[in-house]
Design a protein around this motif. Sequence first.
Motif, mmCIF file in Angstrom:
data_model
loop_
_atom_site.group_PDB
_atom_site.id
_atom_site.type_symbol
_atom_site.label_atom_id
_atom_site.label_comp_id
_atom_site.label_asym_id
_atom_site.label_seq_id
_atom_site.Cartn_x
_atom_site.Cartn_y
_atom_site.Cartn_z
ATOM 1 N N LEU A 155 -2.576 8.836 -16.889
ATOM 2 C CA LEU A 155 -1.281 8.326 -16.421
ATOM 3 C C LEU A 155 -0.775 9.296 -15.363
ATOM 4 O O LEU A 155 -0.782 10.506 -15.566
ATOM 5 C CB LEU A 155 -0.303 8.263 -17.603
ATOM 6 N N ILE A 156 -0.363 8.774 -14.225
ATOM 7 C CA ILE A 156 0.110 9.648 -13.151
ATOM 8 C C ILE A 156 1.633 9.590 -13.109
ATOM 9 O O ILE A 156 2.218 8.509 -12.968
ATOM 10 C CB ILE A 156 -0.455 9.207 -11.780
ATOM 11 N N LYS A 157 2.244 10.732 -13.254
ATOM 12 C CA LYS A 157 3.706 10.803 -13.086
ATOM 13 C C LYS A 157 3.964 11.078 -11.618
ATOM 14 O O LYS A 157 3.726 12.192 -11.129
ATOM 15 C CB LYS A 157 4.264 11.934 -13.956
ATOM 16 N N ILE A 158 4.423 10.067 -10.911
ATOM 17 C CA ILE A 158 4.541 10.189 -9.455
ATOM 18 C C ILE A 158 5.807 10.942 -9.068
ATOM 19 O O ILE A 158 6.902 10.647 -9.542
ATOM 20 C CB ILE A 158 4.497 8.790 -8.803
ATOM 21 N N LYS A 159 5.596 11.955 -8.201
ATOM 22 C CA LYS A 159 6.734 12.743 -7.735
ATOM 23 C C LYS A 159 7.195 12.270 -6.366
ATOM 24 O O LYS A 159 8.370 12.323 -6.046
ATOM 25 C CB LYS A 159 6.333 14.229 -7.636
ATOM 26 N N LYS A 160 6.222 11.841 -5.563
ATOM 27 C CA LYS A 160 6.525 11.506 -4.181
ATOM 28 C C LYS A 160 5.696 10.295 -3.787
ATOM 29 O O LYS A 160 4.530 10.198 -4.156
ATOM 30 C CB LYS A 160 6.117 12.697 -3.302
ATOM 31 N N TRP A 161 6.300 9.365 -3.066
ATOM 32 C CA TRP A 161 5.501 8.238 -2.564
ATOM 33 C C TRP A 161 6.001 7.806 -1.205
ATOM 34 O O TRP A 161 7.161 8.001 -0.857
ATOM 35 C CB TRP A 161 5.522 7.068 -3.531
ATOM 36 N N GLU A 162 5.102 7.242 -0.415
ATOM 37 C CA GLU A 162 5.515 6.659 0.862
ATOM 38 C C GLU A 162 4.696 5.400 1.118
ATOM 39 O O GLU A 162 3.546 5.296 0.696
ATOM 40 C CB GLU A 162 5.325 7.668 2.004
ATOM 41 N N GLU A 163 5.319 4.449 1.807
ATOM 42 C CA GLU A 163 4.600 3.214 2.107
ATOM 43 C C GLU A 163 3.664 3.467 3.284
ATOM 44 O O GLU A 163 4.023 4.163 4.236
ATOM 45 C CB GLU A 163 5.585 2.100 2.455
ATOM 46 N N ILE A 164 2.449 2.903 3.199
ATOM 47 C CA ILE A 164 1.510 3.037 4.313
ATOM 48 C C ILE A 164 0.972 1.654 4.680
ATOM 49 O O ILE A 164 1.135 0.694 3.937
ATOM 50 C CB ILE A 164 0.323 3.973 3.957
ATOM 51 N N GLU A 165 0.324 1.589 5.844
ATOM 52 C CA GLU A 165 -0.344 0.348 6.258
ATOM 53 C C GLU A 165 -1.625 0.187 5.454
ATOM 54 O O GLU A 165 -2.245 1.174 5.055
ATOM 55 C CB GLU A 165 -0.720 0.460 7.738
ATOM 56 N N GLU A 166 -2.020 -1.054 5.262
ATOM 57 C CA GLU A 166 -3.299 -1.285 4.598
ATOM 58 C C GLU A 166 -4.412 -0.714 5.469
ATOM 59 O O GLU A 166 -4.464 -0.985 6.663
ATOM 60 C CB GLU A 166 -3.505 -2.798 4.422
ATOM 61 N N TRP A 200 0.855 -1.190 0.000
ATOM 62 C CA TRP A 200 0.000 0.000 0.000
ATOM 63 C C TRP A 200 0.890 1.239 0.000
ATOM 64 O O TRP A 200 1.807 1.355 0.815
ATOM 65 C CB TRP A 200 -0.915 0.012 1.208
ATOM 66 N N ILE A 201 0.591 2.162 -0.904
ATOM 67 C CA ILE A 201 1.386 3.394 -0.957
ATOM 68 C C ILE A 201 0.476 4.617 -1.068
ATOM 69 O O ILE A 201 -0.660 4.535 -1.525
ATOM 70 C CB ILE A 201 2.377 3.398 -2.161
ATOM 71 N N LYS A 202 1.038 5.721 -0.598
ATOM 72 C CA LYS A 202 0.357 7.003 -0.743
ATOM 73 C C LYS A 202 1.209 7.813 -1.716
ATOM 74 O O LYS A 202 2.422 7.903 -1.533
ATOM 75 C CB LYS A 202 0.295 7.696 0.616
#
Lengths: 331, 330
Positions: B305-316, B286-288
């Motif tokens: 199409l989303i060009k992702i700039k930033k992501w972080e892992e999150i809990e389900e 799961w990511i935000k």
Amino acid sequence: MIRIFRSHIIDITGIVLLAILVYLISFSSGLDLSLEIPPSLLNLNVIFISILIEALPFVLIGVLIAGFIQIFITEEHIQRWIPKNRAAAVVMSCVVGALFPACECGIVPIIRRLISKGVPVYAAIGFMLTGPLINPIVIASTYMAFGNDLKMAGLRMGLGFLVAIIVAFAVSLRFKSNQLKDPIHLTHGHSTKQRSFIDQVWSMLTHSIDEFFDMAKYLIMGAFLASIVQVYMPAKAFLQSADDPVASLIIMMGFAYVLSLCSEADAFIGASFSSIFPRSSILGFLIFGPMIDFKNTIMMLSVFRLKFVLGVLTLTASVVFITLFIFQNVI
Amino acid sequence: MKFHFQQALRALILLAFCGLIFQLHHTGDITKYINPKYSGLSQSASILFLILFFIQITRIWTSKKETEIHDHHHSHSCCHNNHDHDCSHDHDHGDSPFTVKKLLSYSIIVLPLMTGFFLPAKTLDASIADKKGGLAILGNQNKEDAGQVNLENIDESSADDFEEYSLEDNLEDFEEQIEQDPSVYEGEQVISKGEFEQLKKELNSSPVIKMDDFVFSLYYEEISKDINKFKGREIEFQGFVYKEEGLNSNQLVVSRFLITHCVADASMIGFLSELEDAPKLYDNMWIKVTGVIDAATYNGAELPLIKIKKWEEIEEPFIPYLYPINIRIL
């Protein structure tokens, strides 16, 4: 004395059963099986249980109504409504079937009894086809299954009614005798009148329980097969055929036949295919399934001659197919 | 007094069904199976099972006399036509002897109880997304405009409400029954037309499109319908990673499941995304993400199409699924 003993024994039995269940559940919470089971099986289980949870309320309402009919409505009531004229009888039987909330699981013994009481075979078939398909519970579940959309429920009922009338007419032209396998022994009617109302309600509820156990196994098998299809059969294989309206219609009608779902709950399963198949194919699933399916055929074979059962089966399948084929090309 | 084993077994099964549904509601796992909007229905099923259980336990013990009476009734109300096996087929009262065939049918009925109690409720994962057709479905949805929260559909069904009034009447009792149960409302996502327009306005005007669970399906639909209008806008959402065969190494799908009813009718929605870190991410994680909307084509269908700039892992999330929004126009 015996009564007191009896009522106590019921209490005790109830408590013992509850204890067994609580023991089983607490036993289960201590267990951690999740690691040993492949995720695809867990997915299968979740889909399987969810179909059942969604279907059970409708199945329960269905068996309660079936129990009510079994006890409170006699064959004489229905027979009185069937006119002598053939065309009128066909239309009438379909209308009665539509008003009469039955399950395809319970309708075969009912039509056998109707025929034995002198109802013509074509009228009984019309009744058999509309009984499980058109009733308030099926309308409600279809309405809800397709995201509170009345259109699907309306089309299912309308086209289904049309198909039932055509099939019943065709049966009236092709088959003359009563088509029963064994001659019927005429019997005396129910002894319902002598029994008190409370007794009748009680036997209605116990009948509902029996009906539930008769039906539950077919429902569970259907839900299980449907979840296997979802987890293991890649939709991509279908997607190729989904573009072809004829093939997708045949696939969905085949599904409806093999899965043998209860008409009260099949809307949910039909809806789960709606992202893959066109609407006319979903309608084929929804209309053909309640009319005739695998388990229904087996039940019919125990009552009718093989030739007649096969005749009705092919007739219904082709009329549903042709109707929906016209529908998808016109609209 | 005579003890009927099959009747006892049936009573236990009825109680177990009641218990299973109750347990799912009690632990909150019910949201892993069905749309909470319909939880009132399954609660009433649980109560019905309990009532049937109380009726069933009276049948476990019978005195000799009653057995005879019952047999008498039995022959009258059931087996009076053909003296063959039909009886056990259609009207099994649970008194006939216990055979292999019966063992099989009881095993079938017990199966969901066992798996329901013993197996954990799992969230649908990327493998299901793949079986549901993956990106091809997303493409098809846009092509045919057959999404779940389809605005045209909503308008049409409300028009139907008007025309098919008799049908609506039939359903009224049913709906009332549902509406009286306050717990049903908790999960029900019903908004008025005004609120709906407000949400759309926010989508068009806010500097960053924030896709929370409530508006996800709605915004998703809006964006997919007219990608060019949203090109270049910043977007923020969460979902699980689904990598489909045939995607580039820097591509993945950040997806969610939309549950109309129960998880069996789950349909996947999600955005095809591009980011450099993609090889580091794995299925079902799961990511935000925050990114910029762009357009791409897949199998001839245009997709956002989303060009992702930033992501972080999150809990389900505890409720991993999305539920469609219903719009009441009355």
